[in-house]
Design a protein around this motif. Structure first.
Motif, PDB file in Angstrom:
ATOM      1  N   PHE A 174      51.275  39.056  42.826  1.00 16.09           N
ATOM      2  CA  PHE A 174      52.500  40.271  43.057  1.00 16.09           C
ATOM      3  C   PHE A 174      53.553  40.197  42.264  1.00 16.09           C
ATOM      4  CE2 PHE A 174      50.057  39.882  47.212  1.00 16.09           C
ATOM      5  CZ  PHE A 174      49.181  40.939  46.985  1.00 16.09           C
ATOM      6  N   PHE A 175      53.577  39.006  41.342  1.00 12.69           N
ATOM      7  CA  PHE A 175      54.798  38.585  40.558  1.00 12.69           C
ATOM      8  C   PHE A 175      55.047  39.811  39.511  1.00 12.69           C
ATOM      9  CE2 PHE A 175      56.602  36.750  36.844  1.00 12.69           C
ATOM     10  CZ  PHE A 175      58.019  36.542  37.370  1.00 12.69           C
ATOM     11  N   VAL A 176      56.437  39.957  39.564  1.00 14.19           N
ATOM     12  CA  VAL A 176      56.862  41.066  38.453  1.00 14.19           C
ATOM     13  C   VAL A 176      58.081  40.139  37.921  1.00 14.19           C
ATOM     14  CG1 VAL A 176      55.802  43.234  39.213  1.00 14.19           C
ATOM     15  CG2 VAL A 176      58.380  42.478  40.078  1.00 14.19           C
ATOM     16  N   GLN A 184      43.699  41.964  54.299  1.00 21.87           N
ATOM     17  CA  GLN A 184      44.171  41.145  53.043  1.00 21.87           C
ATOM     18  C   GLN A 184      42.745  40.935  52.580  1.00 21.87           C
ATOM     19  OE1 GLN A 184      46.579  37.906  54.619  1.00 21.87           O
ATOM     20  NE2 GLN A 184      48.504  39.062  53.739  1.00 21.87           N
ATOM     21  N   TRP A 185      42.443  41.257  51.019  1.00 14.47           N
ATOM     22  CA  TRP A 185      41.523  41.095  50.269  1.00 14.47           C
ATOM     23  C   TRP A 185      41.732  41.033  48.959  1.00 14.47           C
ATOM     24  CZ3 TRP A 185      39.862  44.933  47.284  1.00 14.47           C
ATOM     25  CH2 TRP A 185      40.041  46.304  47.641  1.00 14.47           C
ATOM     26  N   GLN A 186      41.037  40.386  48.001  1.00 16.37           N
ATOM     27  CA  GLN A 186      41.056  40.507  46.787  1.00 16.37           C
ATOM     28  C   GLN A 186      39.721  40.872  46.058  1.00 16.37           C
ATOM     29  OE1 GLN A 186      43.222  36.613  46.126  1.00 16.37           O
ATOM     30  NE2 GLN A 186      44.657  37.872  44.982  1.00 16.37           N
ATOM     31  N   ALA A 187      39.635  41.389  44.970  1.00 13.12           N
ATOM     32  CA  ALA A 187      38.266  41.753  44.292  1.00 13.12           C
ATOM     33  C   ALA A 187      38.179  41.962  43.015  1.00 13.12           C
ATOM     34  CB  ALA A 187      37.502  42.965  45.121  1.00 13.12           C
ATOM     35  N   ASP A 188      37.238  41.749  42.212  1.00 12.98           N
ATOM     36  CA  ASP A 188      37.123  42.427  40.696  1.00 12.98           C
ATOM     37  C   ASP A 188      36.450  43.646  40.842  1.00 12.98           C
ATOM     38  OD1 ASP A 188      38.072  39.913  39.609  1.00 12.98           O
ATOM     39  OD2 ASP A 188      36.234  39.043  39.905  1.00 12.98           O
ATOM     40  N   VAL A 189      37.355  44.783  40.191  1.00 10.31           N
ATOM     41  CA  VAL A 189      36.830  46.090  40.454  1.00 10.31           C
ATOM     42  C   VAL A 189      36.571  46.548  38.926  1.00 10.31           C
ATOM     43  CG1 VAL A 189      37.459  48.469  41.274  1.00 10.31           C
ATOM     44  CG2 VAL A 189      38.204  46.651  42.304  1.00 10.31           C
ATOM     45  N   GLY A 190      35.188  47.275  38.483  1.00 12.43           N
ATOM     46  CA  GLY A 190      34.713  47.724  37.521  1.00 12.43           C
ATOM     47  C   GLY A 190      35.279  49.105  37.439  1.00 12.43           C
ATOM     48  N   GLY A 227      38.157  37.250  51.378  1.00 16.70           N
ATOM     49  CA  GLY A 227      39.368  37.926  52.229  1.00 16.70           C
ATOM     50  C   GLY A 227      40.566  36.967  51.991  1.00 16.70           C
ATOM     51  N   GLY A 228      41.700  37.558  52.538  1.00 21.11           N
ATOM     52  CA  GLY A 228      43.119  36.692  52.108  1.00 21.11           C
ATOM     53  C   GLY A 228      43.544  37.084  50.852  1.00 21.11           C
ATOM     54  N   ILE A 229      44.560  36.336  50.518  1.00 20.51           N
ATOM     55  CA  ILE A 229      45.413  36.519  49.396  1.00 20.51           C
ATOM     56  C   ILE A 229      45.434  34.860  48.933  1.00 20.51           C
ATOM     57  CG2 ILE A 229      47.378  36.908  47.917  1.00 20.51           C
ATOM     58  CD1 ILE A 229      45.619  39.630  48.914  1.00 20.51           C
ATOM     59  N   ALA A 230      44.602  34.669  47.814  1.00 21.41           N
ATOM     60  CA  ALA A 230      44.577  33.137  47.453  1.00 21.41           C
ATOM     61  C   ALA A 230      45.879  32.744  47.118  1.00 21.41           C
ATOM     62  CB  ALA A 230      43.422  32.843  46.665  1.00 21.41           C
ATOM     63  N   MET A 255      37.980  46.068  33.651  1.00 20.47           N
ATOM     64  CA  MET A 255      37.997  45.404  34.911  1.00 20.47           C
ATOM     65  C   MET A 255      39.431  45.133  35.371  1.00 20.47           C
ATOM     66  SD  MET A 255      34.844  44.409  35.821  1.00 20.47           S
ATOM     67  CE  MET A 255      35.136  43.480  37.134  1.00 20.47           C
ATOM     68  N   MET A 256      39.521  45.386  36.660  1.00 20.80           N
ATOM     69  CA  MET A 256      40.815  44.952  37.298  1.00 20.80           C
ATOM     70  C   MET A 256      40.612  43.912  38.422  1.00 20.80           C
ATOM     71  SD  MET A 256      42.025  49.042  37.758  1.00 20.80           S
ATOM     72  CE  MET A 256      40.382  49.243  38.816  1.00 20.80           C
ATOM     73  N   HIS A 257      41.689  42.924  38.518  1.00 18.99           N
ATOM     74  CA  HIS A 257      41.613  42.100  39.518  1.00 18.99           C
ATOM     75  C   HIS A 257      42.560  42.698  40.657  1.00 18.99           C
ATOM     76  CE1 HIS A 257      41.197  38.425  41.981  1.00 18.99           C
ATOM     77  NE2 HIS A 257      42.432  38.562  41.887  1.00 18.99           N
ATOM     78  N   THR A 258      41.977  43.082  41.771  1.00 12.82           N
ATOM     79  CA  THR A 258      42.655  43.707  42.884  1.00 12.82           C
ATOM     80  C   THR A 258      43.008  42.952  43.921  1.00 12.82           C
ATOM     81  OG1 THR A 258      41.694  45.898  41.989  1.00 12.82           O
ATOM     82  CG2 THR A 258      42.605  45.661  44.235  1.00 12.82           C
ATOM     83  N   SER A 259      44.302  43.097  44.167  1.00 18.03           N
ATOM     84  CA  SER A 259      44.657  42.526  45.592  1.00 18.03           C
ATOM     85  C   SER A 259      45.484  43.336  46.558  1.00 18.03           C
ATOM     86  CB  SER A 259      45.768  41.284  44.873  1.00 18.03           C
ATOM     87  OG  SER A 259      45.351  40.337  44.209  1.00 18.03           O
TER      88      SER A 259
END
Length: 214
Positions: free
Chosen positions: A190-192, A23-29, A182-185, A46-50
């Protein structure tokens, strides 16, 4: 989705070299160029990736410029149910996706370099770089040496056919990963909307772009 941390590269018979954290999160260019039928297209943003391997789900909150047009959307790939949701301007679409594959550097990857360092002094990390050939795609990726966290990735290849068009699409995509935690804050990433479930599930058309979905 296609990309090291979107689960298509771990298909080699040999044992994987390394796998990402669960599990991780990041900002991806993202920077991507495409050529189709002699016409060029340029996408950046940019994309905030989970990424959540425990629950087999990946989400991208995207803010992109597509040939100068500003686009904001959420992509959620739910591999437990084999459905990808695209939410934009209050409208939701559902597309069928393949089964989950762990995000790993496959055992048949070619090592491009010995240990290198990204950064300066104490503000740096050791990385290893690899090249992977997969289904017409050429992927060069750098990951941290100790934890296999992505740092950069460059992908070239052909989408054929793509987006229900009649032409092949030559493309090159570069990704830069930053602010990795690390982890999912917060699982709201993930909401839709509830109305997404009432939409028919569409079949994918050809190979999709790595991160960008029209």
């Amino acid at each position: 989705m296609f990309v090291f941390f979107a689960a298509i590269l771990s298909s080699a018979a040999a044992a994987d070299i390394c796998c990402s954290p669960d599990q991780w999160q990041a900002d991806v260019g993202l920077v991507m160029g495409r050529v189709s039928n002699g016409k060029t297209s340029f996408i950046e943003g940019m994309m905030h990736t989970s990424y959540d391997a425990v629950n087999k789900i990946v989400a991208y909150d995207q803010e992109l410029s597509v040939d100068g047009f500003q686009l904001k959307q959420r992509i959620v790939s739910d591999y437990k149910n084999n459905v990808m949701y695209k939410v934009r301007d209050g409208v939701c679409n559902r597309t069928k996706i393949d089964n989950w594959v762990p995000s790993c550097i496959p055992g048949n990857a070619t090592k491009l370099s010995a240990n290198s360092r990204y950064g300066l002094g104490g503000n740096s990390v050791n990385v290893k770089a690899y090249n992977i050939q997969y289904g017409g795609y050429d992927v060069s990726i750098a990951v941290t040496s100790d934890t296999c966290v992505p740092v950069t990735e460059v992908i070239t290849g052909t989408l054929d056919p793509v987006f229900a068009g009649d032409y092949t699409v030559e493309m090159m995509q570069a990704l830069t990963f930053a602010n990795i935690k690390g982890g999912i804050a917060n699982r709201d990433v993930f909401f839709v909307p509830a109305q997404c479930e009432s939409q028919n599930v569409q079949m994918p058309v050809g190979k999709r772009s790595l991160f960008y979905h029209q």
